[in-house]
Scaffold this motif. Structure first.
Motif, PDB file in Angstrom:
ATOM      1  N   SER A  37      34.831  46.902  31.045  1.00  0.00           N
ATOM      2  CA  SER A  37      34.839  45.605  30.376  1.00  0.00           C
ATOM      3  C   SER A  37      36.195  44.921  30.562  1.00  0.00           C
ATOM      4  O   SER A  37      36.271  43.724  30.837  1.00  0.00           O
ATOM      5  CB  SER A  37      34.551  45.783  28.884  1.00  0.00           C
ATOM      6  OG  SER A  37      34.875  44.604  28.183  1.00  0.00           O
ATOM      7  N   GLY A  40      38.548  43.015  35.181  1.00  0.00           N
ATOM      8  CA  GLY A  40      37.603  42.053  35.736  1.00  0.00           C
ATOM      9  C   GLY A  40      38.357  40.909  36.376  1.00  0.00           C
ATOM     10  O   GLY A  40      39.485  41.079  36.856  1.00  0.00           O
ATOM     11  N   LEU A  41      37.743  39.745  36.356  1.00  0.00           N
ATOM     12  CA  LEU A  41      38.384  38.571  36.947  1.00  0.00           C
ATOM     13  C   LEU A  41      39.712  38.260  36.271  1.00  0.00           C
ATOM     14  O   LEU A  41      40.611  37.700  36.882  1.00  0.00           O
ATOM     15  CB  LEU A  41      37.451  37.367  36.820  1.00  0.00           C
ATOM     16  CG  LEU A  41      36.143  37.475  37.617  1.00  0.00           C
ATOM     17  CD1 LEU A  41      35.182  36.364  37.211  1.00  0.00           C
ATOM     18  CD2 LEU A  41      36.430  37.404  39.110  1.00  0.00           C
ATOM     19  N   GLY A  42      39.828  38.665  34.995  1.00  0.00           N
ATOM     20  CA  GLY A  42      41.072  38.425  34.274  1.00  0.00           C
ATOM     21  C   GLY A  42      42.260  39.056  34.979  1.00  0.00           C
ATOM     22  O   GLY A  42      43.344  38.476  35.014  1.00  0.00           O
ATOM     23  N   ILE A 120      32.837  31.960  27.140  1.00  0.00           N
ATOM     24  CA  ILE A 120      33.559  32.587  28.255  1.00  0.00           C
ATOM     25  C   ILE A 120      32.614  32.871  29.409  1.00  0.00           C
ATOM     26  O   ILE A 120      32.897  32.559  30.560  1.00  0.00           O
ATOM     27  CB  ILE A 120      34.230  33.907  27.820  1.00  0.00           C
ATOM     28  CG1 ILE A 120      35.343  33.635  26.816  1.00  0.00           C
ATOM     29  CG2 ILE A 120      34.812  34.646  29.030  1.00  0.00           C
ATOM     30  CD1 ILE A 120      35.986  34.886  26.268  1.00  0.00           C
ATOM     31  N   TYR A 124      32.953  32.190  33.358  1.00  0.00           N
ATOM     32  CA  TYR A 124      33.220  33.451  34.064  1.00  0.00           C
ATOM     33  C   TYR A 124      32.238  33.625  35.220  1.00  0.00           C
ATOM     34  O   TYR A 124      32.590  34.053  36.311  1.00  0.00           O
ATOM     35  CB  TYR A 124      33.055  34.590  33.069  1.00  0.00           C
ATOM     36  CG  TYR A 124      33.798  35.865  33.402  1.00  0.00           C
ATOM     37  CD1 TYR A 124      35.122  36.026  33.036  1.00  0.00           C
ATOM     38  CD2 TYR A 124      33.155  36.911  34.050  1.00  0.00           C
ATOM     39  CE1 TYR A 124      35.796  37.196  33.312  1.00  0.00           C
ATOM     40  CE2 TYR A 124      33.819  38.087  34.330  1.00  0.00           C
ATOM     41  CZ  TYR A 124      35.150  38.220  33.956  1.00  0.00           C
ATOM     42  OH  TYR A 124      35.814  39.381  34.227  1.00  0.00           O
ATOM     43  N   PHE A 244      44.825  39.073  25.168  1.00  0.00           N
ATOM     44  CA  PHE A 244      43.525  39.267  24.514  1.00  0.00           C
ATOM     45  C   PHE A 244      42.394  39.256  25.534  1.00  0.00           C
ATOM     46  O   PHE A 244      41.498  40.095  25.504  1.00  0.00           O
ATOM     47  CB  PHE A 244      43.280  38.165  23.476  1.00  0.00           C
ATOM     48  CG  PHE A 244      44.027  38.385  22.203  1.00  0.00           C
ATOM     49  CD1 PHE A 244      43.525  39.232  21.241  1.00  0.00           C
ATOM     50  CD2 PHE A 244      45.234  37.757  21.967  1.00  0.00           C
ATOM     51  CE1 PHE A 244      44.209  39.451  20.056  1.00  0.00           C
ATOM     52  CE2 PHE A 244      45.934  37.971  20.793  1.00  0.00           C
ATOM     53  CZ  PHE A 244      45.423  38.820  19.828  1.00  0.00           C
ATOM     54  N   THR A 246      42.374  39.811  28.797  1.00  0.00           N
ATOM     55  CA  THR A 246      42.314  40.879  29.782  1.00  0.00           C
ATOM     56  C   THR A 246      41.911  42.208  29.157  1.00  0.00           C
ATOM     57  O   THR A 246      41.310  43.053  29.819  1.00  0.00           O
ATOM     58  CB  THR A 246      43.655  40.998  30.543  1.00  0.00           C
ATOM     59  OG1 THR A 246      43.459  41.828  31.683  1.00  0.00           O
ATOM     60  CG2 THR A 246      44.756  41.577  29.689  1.00  0.00           C
ATOM     61  N   LEU A 247      42.214  42.401  27.869  1.00  0.00           N
ATOM     62  CA  LEU A 247      41.806  43.651  27.219  1.00  0.00           C
ATOM     63  C   LEU A 247      40.464  43.506  26.490  1.00  0.00           C
ATOM     64  O   LEU A 247      40.037  44.414  25.787  1.00  0.00           O
ATOM     65  CB  LEU A 247      42.880  44.116  26.234  1.00  0.00           C
ATOM     66  CG  LEU A 247      44.230  44.521  26.847  1.00  0.00           C
ATOM     67  CD1 LEU A 247      45.223  44.912  25.750  1.00  0.00           C
ATOM     68  CD2 LEU A 247      44.064  45.688  27.818  1.00  0.00           C
ATOM     69  N   MET A 251      37.006  39.874  19.877  1.00  0.00           N
ATOM     70  CA  MET A 251      35.662  39.315  19.800  1.00  0.00           C
ATOM     71  C   MET A 251      34.598  40.348  19.479  1.00  0.00           C
ATOM     72  O   MET A 251      33.425  40.051  19.553  1.00  0.00           O
ATOM     73  CB  MET A 251      35.323  38.648  21.119  1.00  0.00           C
ATOM     74  CG  MET A 251      36.244  37.502  21.404  1.00  0.00           C
ATOM     75  SD  MET A 251      36.071  36.933  23.065  1.00  0.00           S
ATOM     76  CE  MET A 251      34.419  37.416  23.397  1.00  0.00           C
ATOM     77  N   VAL A 253      33.846  43.108  21.124  1.00  0.00           N
ATOM     78  CA  VAL A 253      33.327  43.929  22.219  1.00  0.00           C
ATOM     79  C   VAL A 253      33.793  45.376  22.056  1.00  0.00           C
ATOM     80  O   VAL A 253      33.015  46.324  22.159  1.00  0.00           O
ATOM     81  CB  VAL A 253      33.786  43.376  23.585  1.00  0.00           C
ATOM     82  CG1 VAL A 253      33.480  44.361  24.701  1.00  0.00           C
ATOM     83  CG2 VAL A 253      33.101  42.047  23.862  1.00  0.00           C
ATOM     84  N   SER A 339      32.279  43.325  33.536  1.00  0.00           N
ATOM     85  CA  SER A 339      32.855  42.598  32.406  1.00  0.00           C
ATOM     86  C   SER A 339      31.839  41.620  31.824  1.00  0.00           C
ATOM     87  O   SER A 339      31.730  41.481  30.606  1.00  0.00           O
ATOM     88  CB  SER A 339      34.100  41.816  32.832  1.00  0.00           C
ATOM     89  OG  SER A 339      35.084  42.680  33.329  1.00  0.00           O
ATOM     90  N   SER A 342      29.460  42.972  29.330  1.00  0.00           N
ATOM     91  CA  SER A 342      29.982  43.158  27.978  1.00  0.00           C
ATOM     92  C   SER A 342      30.090  41.828  27.240  1.00  0.00           C
ATOM     93  O   SER A 342      30.275  41.810  26.033  1.00  0.00           O
ATOM     94  CB  SER A 342      31.326  43.892  28.008  1.00  0.00           C
ATOM     95  OG  SER A 342      32.375  43.027  28.396  1.00  0.00           O
ATOM     96  N   LEU A 343      30.008  40.715  27.964  1.00  0.00           N
ATOM     97  CA  LEU A 343      30.028  39.412  27.305  1.00  0.00           C
ATOM     98  C   LEU A 343      28.628  38.971  26.881  1.00  0.00           C
ATOM     99  O   LEU A 343      28.460  38.273  25.892  1.00  0.00           O
ATOM    100  CB  LEU A 343      30.635  38.362  28.239  1.00  0.00           C
ATOM    101  CG  LEU A 343      32.149  38.441  28.416  1.00  0.00           C
ATOM    102  CD1 LEU A 343      32.611  37.649  29.628  1.00  0.00           C
ATOM    103  CD2 LEU A 343      32.855  37.943  27.164  1.00  0.00           C
ATOM    104  N   MET A 414      40.282  33.941  20.503  1.00  0.00           N
ATOM    105  CA  MET A 414      40.595  35.371  20.576  1.00  0.00           C
ATOM    106  C   MET A 414      41.803  35.763  19.742  1.00  0.00           C
ATOM    107  O   MET A 414      41.749  36.746  19.007  1.00  0.00           O
ATOM    108  CB  MET A 414      40.783  35.798  22.023  1.00  0.00           C
ATOM    109  CG  MET A 414      39.474  35.958  22.732  1.00  0.00           C
ATOM    110  SD  MET A 414      39.781  36.595  24.377  1.00  0.00           S
ATOM    111  CE  MET A 414      39.027  35.306  25.288  1.00  0.00           C
TER     112      MET A 414
HETATM  113  N1  TRP Z   1      38.476  41.443  30.118  1.00  0.00           N
HETATM  114  C1  TRP Z   1      37.648  40.798  31.091  1.00  0.00           C
HETATM  115  C2  TRP Z   1      38.513  40.376  32.256  1.00  0.00           C
HETATM  116  O1  TRP Z   1      39.703  40.528  32.212  1.00  0.00           O
HETATM  117  C3  TRP Z   1      36.912  39.612  30.519  1.00  0.00           C
HETATM  118  C4  TRP Z   1      36.110  40.005  29.338  1.00  0.00           C
HETATM  119  C5  TRP Z   1      35.042  40.798  29.333  1.00  0.00           C
HETATM  120  C6  TRP Z   1      36.346  39.669  28.004  1.00  0.00           C
HETATM  121  N2  TRP Z   1      34.593  40.987  28.064  1.00  0.00           N
HETATM  122  C7  TRP Z   1      35.376  40.314  27.236  1.00  0.00           C
HETATM  123  C8  TRP Z   1      37.294  38.915  27.384  1.00  0.00           C
HETATM  124  C9  TRP Z   1      35.357  40.203  25.857  1.00  0.00           C
HETATM  125  C10 TRP Z   1      37.280  38.803  26.010  1.00  0.00           C
HETATM  126  C11 TRP Z   1      36.336  39.464  25.255  1.00  0.00           C
HETATM  127  O2  TRP Z   1      38.028  39.899  33.246  1.00  0.00           O
END
Ligand code: TRP
Length: 470
Positions: A37, A40-42, A120, A124, A244, A246-247, A251, A253, A339, A342-343, A414
């Motif tokens: 999760s 990812g693109l983050g 998001i 995304y 927030f 990237t981790l 939210m 998750v 990722s 998980s959204l 976030m």
């Molecule tokens: N962390 C993911 C990324 O860096 C994006 C992401 C997935 C996310 N699930 C999330 C961000 C939940 C915030 C909350 O690409």
């Protein structure tokens, strides 16, 4: 992972005692899912481009501080809430608030998280679509021998073409919908456990390439030599928001994932491991990209297109570049999909639990609404690139729909969710609950953690907020 979530969601309706609540098979399984999760693109798309836009070193330093002082404590708190509540985020919060006799309003943390997930995922998926289209470009040899103008024009062409963007966005969303609707089969889970380490290895290869052919010294010092004159208050807020994002924090998750964590696993060690892995991937991406940016006279602050304008140059010149390039973008898509799952999951879980809709129906309703919202992001890149819906407010001046979704979720929702989580675990949840979950005993380690969570973390978030409002 999603199998577990599905079973759990199904159980929840029928069984409130949750005797057969499924559990991760091991600490490693949780680490892999949570890293899936987080990474990812983050890490690979967003971190390098916002670092470039914010002048490098000083921004990176603030970002690392935010991870250590804010991100890790909040991840620990969030996983702890989830494990103690043992349900979907909204119901875990409801349960914990009830148990300790607290206000029902705490449930809003879960609600806001769901809304943020929704927003998001809508953009995304559009970026995931860019990565998908680049798998095709790489495989067809479109980068071979191309110079930076050609590669820049290729990217510009994609953004200017709403139909192509819509097509790739749809393919990406379809992938996510199919996976969430069916649940991750164990075969797929195994595949991901191989593919994610492979992405890591490939990033190392790219860093090696950048060392040999790029301007590594300049790239390295851009990332790690702080020049505080380049840091703005807006940059600090961006760094905080990105910690927030990237981790995957703030939210719910990590709450959802924590609810499947066996009691004997150390939340603290696990959260630190996930954060270190996530940060390592981001820094590697930076080390792969910036040496190429400087060697090719490109613009570090080029914005969201940065990786799509630099890495293809490398793939176009290195031997085996067609293979490496296709593989790299394919793995980026995989990282983005894990990722994205998980959204979408929290939205679907909520539709199931609260509205009694089947998983399949919930996935379709959630997925299609998010897909439709994504069209606003697509138009922001071309036809509506000068439409600024909240332009009358100074803070949102010059921001398209895409910019707004990104800004409001990462920089406002976030951090607010994270602040509430820190306050809940630091100040409101019963002491005994904290001691039970945190496996830090009740000695110095526990006191230090609680001190950070009660004072440092909330103060840091608040200071950044207040500075920005003022
Ligand atoms: N962390 C993911 C990324 O860096 C994006 C992401 C997935 C996310 N699930 C999330 C961000 C939940 C915030 C909350 O690409």
């Amino acid at each position: 992972m999603t199998d577990l979530v599905q079973n759990a969601a199904g159980d929840l309706a029928a069984d409130s005692s949750r005797k057969d609540h499924p559990m991760w098979s091991s600490r490693l399984a949780f680490i892999l899912a949570a890293s899936g999760s987080a990474v990812g693109l983050g890490n690979i798309w967003k971190f390098p481009y916002i670092t470039g836009e914010n002048g490098g070193g000083a921004f990176v330093l603030v970002y690392l501080l935010c991870i250590a002082l804010i991100g890790i404590p909040i991840m620990i708190a969030e996983v702890a809430i989830g494990r103690r509540g043992g349900r979907s985020p909204i119901n875990s919060m409801r349960q914990l608030a009830q148990r300790d006799g607290l206000s029902k309003r705490w449930v809003w943390i879960g609600g806001m998280g769901m809304l943020a997930s929704f927003l998001i995922l809508s953009f995304y998926s559009v970026i995931g679509g860019w990565a998908l289209s680049y798998v095709g470009n790489a495989a067809q040899g479109a980068f071979v021998g191309a110079d930076s103008d050609t590669i820049g024009a290729m990217f510009g062409g994609l953004l200017a073409d709403p139909i192509a963007l819509l097509l790739w966005h749809s393919v990406f969303m379809l992938l996510v919908i199919i996976i969430v609707a069916r649940g991750l089969s164990s075969g797929m889970e195994k595949a991901i456990n191989i593919l994610m380490p492979l992405l890591f290895v490939l990033l190392l290869v790219m860093v090696g390439y950048a060392m040999n052919t790029g301007n590594f010294a300049q790239g390295f010092s851009f990332l790690f030599q702080p020049d505080f004159s380049k840091l703005t208050t807006e940059g600090v807020l961006t760094a905080l928001g990105h910690a927030f994002f990237t981790l995957s924090l703030g939210m719910g998750v990590m709450m959802a994932y924590g609810s499947y964590l066996p009691k004997k696993v150390s939340i603290v060690k696990t959260a630190v491991t996930v954060s270190v892995v996530d940060t390592a991937v981001a820094l590697l991406a930076g080390l792969a990209i910036f040496p190429l940016v400087f060697a090719n006279g490109l613009e570090a602050g080029a914005g969201p297109g940065l990786i799509f304008q630099t890495l293809p140059l490398a793939f176009g010149q290195m031997s085996g570049g067609v293979l490496f390039g296709s593989l790299f973008f394919a793995l980026l898509v995989v990282a983005a999909v894990t990722s994205a799952i998980s959204l979408l999951e929290p939205v679907v879980e909520w539709l199931e639990e609260q509205k009694g809709i089947s998983r399949f129906g919930g996935t379709l309703i959630g997925g299609i609404s998010i897909w439709a919202l994504g069209i606003l992001t697509i138009l922001s890149l071309n036809q509506w690139s000068d439409v600024y819906p909240l332009g009358m407010f100074e803070r949102f001046e010059g921001k398209t729909f895409f910019d707004l979704f990104d800004y409001v979720t990462a920089n406002l929702m976030m951090p607010l969710g994270g602040l509430a989580i820190a306050l809940f675990v630091g100040w409101f949840m019963s002491k005994q609950a904290g001691e039970n979950e945190l496996d830090l005993g009740n000695g110095a380690g526990y006191r230090l953690f609680m001190f950070v969570l009660r004072y440092i973390t909330p103060a840091a978030v608040l200071v950044v907020f207040i500075y920005n409002l003022a």
